[in-house]
Design an enzyme around this catalytic site. Structure first.
Site, PDB file in Angstrom:
ATOM      1  CB  SER A  27      -0.878  -0.084   1.226  1.00 42.64           C
ATOM      2  OG  SER A  27      -1.641   1.117   1.462  1.00 42.64           O
ATOM      3  CE1 TYR A  53      -2.862  -1.202   5.751  1.00 45.92           C
ATOM      4  CE2 TYR A  53      -2.172   0.969   4.988  1.00 45.92           C
ATOM      5  CZ  TYR A  53      -2.773  -0.200   4.717  1.00 45.92           C
ATOM      6  OH  TYR A  53      -3.013  -0.576   3.337  1.00 45.92           O
TER       7      TYR A  53
END
Length: 201
Positions: A27, A53
């Site tokens: 990501s 994350y």
């Protein structure tokens, strides 16, 4: 660690394929954090969702770098992919809505701004780069790279303006996320933390 363990256990089959590709879905979120080798599990600092994350996505990128470095001799190549900012996912379910308001993507009532929603990818569009990495002949002799928008991402050395309220501007890969020495260090740490020796030979 899950990507590492799964790939290690699939390695005999990948090797026998004589042309396999491993595509890690990463990501743009890797831009939020480098990998913290001193405290990978947040045991000595307060946990923050987006920081965790970001660190996990940087780990995905580093794993692709080192896996490709070790496996290309066996015609197995590895890639990391940013699918884009995709609508209709549940990705932000654990993040506080205040964070999205601060980024400018959501209004005061907690709803995504229409102008932001209009720039998000559909789910098929979000899958396109993963499919491209898995199949494109343009990557026949290239691996260990971070890809986005069906292309190899530009290195982000501070030359790219990022605006969270304009998802189309969220692009590029941080140098720390594809750094070879960090990738080797993470491979070793992954073996230690999983107790799994991943010998590519």
């Amino acid at each position: 660690m899950g990507h590492f363990q799964l790939t290690a256990r699939l390695w005999p089959a990948l090797k026998m394929a004589h042309g396999a590709r491993v595509v890690n879905v990463s990501s743009y979120g890797h831009q939020m954090a480098s990998f913290n080798f001193d405290d990978p599990n947040f045991e000595h600092r307060e946990y923050a969702t987006l920081l965790g994350y970001g660190q996990s996505k940087t780990a995905n990128n580093l794993f692709a770098v080192e896996l490709d470095n070790r496996s290309q001799y066996f015609q197995v190549r590895a890639y990391a992919v940013h699918p884009g900012s995709v609508n209709d996912t549940d990705l932000g379910r654990e993040a506080p809505i205040e964070l999205f308001k601060q980024m400018g993507t959501h209004s005061d009532d907690g709803k995504i701004r229409p102008e932001v929603a209009a720039t998000l990818k559909t789910i098929p569009q979000g899958a396109a780069t993963t499919v491209w990495c898995a199949t494109s002949p343009m990557l026949n002799h290239i691996g260990g790279v971070y890809c986005e928008d069906a292309d190899i991402a530009e290195l982000d050395s501070g030359n790219i303006e990022h605006r969270y309220d304009d998802p189309s501007s969220l692009r590029g890969v941080q140098p720390y996320s594809v750094e070879e020495e960090a990738a080797k260090r993470l491979w070793k740490l992954s073996e230690e933390m999983t107790g799994l020796s991943f010998q590519v030979d």
